[in-house]
Design a protein around this motif. Structure first.
Motif, PDB file in Angstrom:
ATOM      1  N   ALA A   9       0.678  -1.227   0.062  1.00 41.23           N
ATOM      2  CA  ALA A   9       0.052  -0.039   0.008  1.00 41.23           C
ATOM      3  C   ALA A   9       0.994   1.281   0.078  1.00 41.23           C
ATOM      4  N   ALA A  10       1.819   1.247   0.751  1.00 42.79           N
ATOM      5  CA  ALA A  10       2.819   2.377   0.665  1.00 42.79           C
ATOM      6  C   ALA A  10       3.650   2.758  -0.540  1.00 42.79           C
ATOM      7  N   LEU A  11       3.820   1.345  -1.081  1.00 45.91           N
ATOM      8  CA  LEU A  11       4.690   1.605  -2.527  1.00 45.91           C
ATOM      9  C   LEU A  11       3.522   2.191  -3.496  1.00 45.91           C
ATOM     10  N   LEU A  12       2.298   1.528  -3.231  1.00 47.26           N
ATOM     11  CA  LEU A  12       1.446   2.139  -4.379  1.00 47.26           C
ATOM     12  C   LEU A  12       1.257   3.603  -4.204  1.00 47.26           C
ATOM     13  N   ALA A  13       1.134   4.280  -2.824  1.00 50.23           N
ATOM     14  CA  ALA A  13       0.818   5.554  -2.540  1.00 50.23           C
ATOM     15  C   ALA A  13       1.784   6.412  -3.550  1.00 50.23           C
ATOM     16  N   LEU A  14       2.915   5.973  -3.405  1.00 55.95           N
ATOM     17  CA  LEU A  14       4.126   6.805  -4.061  1.00 55.95           C
ATOM     18  C   LEU A  14       3.830   6.752  -5.468  1.00 55.95           C
ATOM     19  N   LEU A  15       2.986   6.171  -6.320  1.00 58.20           N
ATOM     20  CA  LEU A  15       2.703   6.083  -7.600  1.00 58.20           C
ATOM     21  C   LEU A  15       1.470   7.064  -7.878  1.00 58.20           C
ATOM     22  N   LEU A  79      -2.914   9.920  13.096  1.00 59.67           N
ATOM     23  CA  LEU A  79      -3.439   9.238  11.860  1.00 59.67           C
ATOM     24  C   LEU A  79      -5.036   9.432  11.640  1.00 59.67           C
ATOM     25  N   ALA A  80      -5.689   9.099  12.787  1.00 53.92           N
ATOM     26  CA  ALA A  80      -6.908   9.198  12.593  1.00 53.92           C
ATOM     27  C   ALA A  80      -7.453  10.598  11.994  1.00 53.92           C
ATOM     28  N   ALA A  81      -6.890  11.750  12.872  1.00 54.06           N
ATOM     29  CA  ALA A  81      -7.244  12.951  12.395  1.00 54.06           C
ATOM     30  C   ALA A  81      -6.840  13.338  10.735  1.00 54.06           C
ATOM     31  N   ARG A  84      -9.493  11.490   8.461  1.00 57.44           N
ATOM     32  CA  ARG A  84     -10.737  12.074   8.359  1.00 57.44           C
ATOM     33  C   ARG A  84     -10.719  13.326   7.288  1.00 57.44           C
ATOM     34  N   GLU A  85      -9.531  13.933   7.080  1.00 56.67           N
ATOM     35  CA  GLU A  85      -9.526  15.074   6.291  1.00 56.67           C
ATOM     36  C   GLU A  85      -8.834  14.408   4.709  1.00 56.67           C
ATOM     37  N   CYS A  86      -8.506  13.448   4.674  1.00 56.48           N
ATOM     38  CA  CYS A  86      -7.804  12.582   3.493  1.00 56.48           C
ATOM     39  C   CYS A  86      -6.687  13.438   3.285  1.00 56.48           C
ATOM     40  N   VAL A  87      -5.779  13.703   4.107  1.00 60.04           N
ATOM     41  CA  VAL A  87      -4.488  14.385   4.048  1.00 60.04           C
ATOM     42  C   VAL A  87      -3.058  13.323   4.212  1.00 60.04           C
ATOM     43  N   ARG A  88      -2.210  13.639   3.586  1.00 60.27           N
ATOM     44  CA  ARG A  88      -0.930  12.822   3.676  1.00 60.27           C
ATOM     45  C   ARG A  88       0.122  13.535   4.220  1.00 60.27           C
ATOM     46  N   ALA A  89       0.803  13.079   5.224  1.00 68.76           N
ATOM     47  CA  ALA A  89       2.079  13.872   5.543  1.00 68.76           C
ATOM     48  C   ALA A  89       3.299  13.119   5.762  1.00 68.76           C
ATOM     49  N   THR A  90       4.370  13.524   6.216  1.00 68.30           N
ATOM     50  CA  THR A  90       5.522  12.604   6.351  1.00 68.30           C
ATOM     51  C   THR A  90       5.855  12.518   8.018  1.00 68.30           C
ATOM     52  N   PHE A  91       6.177  11.330   8.238  1.00 64.48           N
ATOM     53  CA  PHE A  91       6.477  11.045   9.522  1.00 64.48           C
ATOM     54  C   PHE A  91       8.224  10.622   9.542  1.00 64.48           C
ATOM     55  N   PHE A  92       8.921  11.571  10.444  1.00 65.46           N
ATOM     56  CA  PHE A  92      10.425  11.281  10.471  1.00 65.46           C
ATOM     57  C   PHE A  92      10.406  10.318  11.801  1.00 65.46           C
ATOM     58  N   LEU A  93      10.855   9.112  11.651  1.00 66.29           N
ATOM     59  CA  LEU A  93      10.702   8.102  12.721  1.00 66.29           C
ATOM     60  C   LEU A  93      12.123   7.934  13.345  1.00 66.29           C
ATOM     61  N   ILE A  94      11.978   7.782  14.640  1.00 66.22           N
ATOM     62  CA  ILE A  94      13.087   7.459  15.543  1.00 66.22           C
ATOM     63  C   ILE A  94      13.252   5.842  15.485  1.00 66.22           C
ATOM     64  N   ILE A 108       1.075   3.661   9.308  1.00 64.54           N
ATOM     65  CA  ILE A 108       1.554   5.070   8.849  1.00 64.54           C
ATOM     66  C   ILE A 108       1.882   4.485   7.310  1.00 64.54           C
ATOM     67  N   ALA A 109       2.534   3.709   6.974  1.00 59.56           N
ATOM     68  CA  ALA A 109       2.789   3.435   5.538  1.00 59.56           C
ATOM     69  C   ALA A 109       1.462   2.799   4.853  1.00 59.56           C
ATOM     70  N   ALA A 110       0.627   2.051   5.315  1.00 62.57           N
ATOM     71  CA  ALA A 110      -0.359   1.656   4.791  1.00 62.57           C
ATOM     72  C   ALA A 110      -1.467   2.846   4.306  1.00 62.57           C
ATOM     73  N   ALA A 111      -1.419   3.984   5.214  1.00 67.07           N
ATOM     74  CA  ALA A 111      -2.340   5.135   5.206  1.00 67.07           C
ATOM     75  C   ALA A 111      -1.797   6.055   3.758  1.00 67.07           C
ATOM     76  N   GLY A 112      -0.613   5.507   3.286  1.00 63.58           N
ATOM     77  CA  GLY A 112      -0.126   6.544   2.207  1.00 63.58           C
ATOM     78  C   GLY A 112       0.786   7.536   2.509  1.00 63.58           C
ATOM     79  N   HIS A 113       1.141   7.708   3.672  1.00 63.51           N
ATOM     80  CA  HIS A 113       2.050   8.643   4.547  1.00 63.51           C
ATOM     81  C   HIS A 113       3.512   8.356   3.959  1.00 63.51           C
ATOM     82  N   THR A 114       4.456   9.156   3.876  1.00 66.08           N
ATOM     83  CA  THR A 114       5.928   9.079   3.553  1.00 66.08           C
ATOM     84  C   THR A 114       6.586   8.841   5.014  1.00 66.08           C
TER      85      THR A 114
END
Length: 255
Positions: A9-15, A79-81, A84-94, A108-114
């Protein structure tokens, strides 16, 4: 190793076609206005709080970024917020947090976020030996990729990195640039590391964005105050005609 469904799902999101809005089934949602390909060769260092230049954003375009996660209780609320607004963001993970909470990383990845990288243990890298800092950077990247079932490589699957505390050194910046990894600062931040109420944070970030007009915004998905104010902030963006830009790694042949 076979890719899991979240990874696919994450890879498809990048397409998603560049310039196209994210598909959203909820009428009136904020949505994602466009996807911006970020090529580290063109944008090796971005964010005017740390560097001379930022991403090429138009007036009232914003990039939402979150640091220090994942932290299950608060990251899932963020993620839920966003959903609800169909918004994609970027998460810089530790990295150590990702290793401890792989299910949240996959969500996070399944929702299409970077998913970007924020070191393994969050040290101040200007205060430790360079070789120690480089190992911490690499370990964090490897941990994030491993959770998603991706093979270790010289560069991570997503070549985006943010220094803890925005604290870098010339040697580390040059090393990342040589490896084709973009370093992200920010153009404005919510200062959510300070003790404040969700309402105070909301007012602060709204005021700063009204002054800046656009930019990369820094939040922390580990902060309860940020998770609590995010629905109101996204609603304010929608009501005030701001547009969300989702950043993704440039594919071969794309700038």
């Amino acid at each position: 190793m076979k890719a899991t469904l979240p990874v696919l799902a994450a890879l498809l999101a990048l397409l998603v076609p560049h310039g196209a809005a994210a598909n959203c089934q909820r009428p009136g949602a904020l949505g994602t206005s466009r996807v911006l390909s970020v090529d580290p060769r063109t944008y090796p260092r971005v964010g005017t709080k740390s560097f001379p230049a930022s991403l090429p954003l138009a007036d009232k375009e914003v990039v939402l970024t979150f640091d220090d996660g994942p932290s299950p209780p608060t990251t899932r609320k963020v993620l839920a917020a966003l959903a609800r607004e169909c918004v994609r963001a970027t998460f810089f993970l530790i990295g150590r947090n990702a290793a401890a909470h792989p299910g949240v990383v996959k969500a996070i990845a399944a929702a299409g976020h970077t998913i970007g990288h924020h070191s393994w243990s969050h040290p101040d890298m200007s205060k430790i030996p360079a070789d120690v800092a480089e190992r911490d950077i690499d370990r964090g990247m490897a941990a994030n990729d491993a959770v998603l079932g991706l093979s270790a490589a010289a560069a991570p699957a997503t070549p985006f990195f943010r220094f803890p505390y925005f604290s870098s050194t010339p040697r580390l910046l040059d090393a990342l640039q040589d490896r084709g990894i973009a370093v992200f600062g920010a153009d404005l931040w919510a200062s959510d590391w300070n003790d404040m109420t969700p309402e105070q944070e909301l007012n602060l970030v709204m005021e700063r964005l009204q002054n800046a007009r656009k930019g990369i915004i820094l939040f922390h998905d580990t902060k309860g105050r940020t998770a609590a104010m995010m629905p109101s902030f996204l609603r304010w963006l929608r009501e005030n005609d701001y547009r969300i830009v989702h950043i993704a790694p440039a594919r071969p042949g794309h700038a």
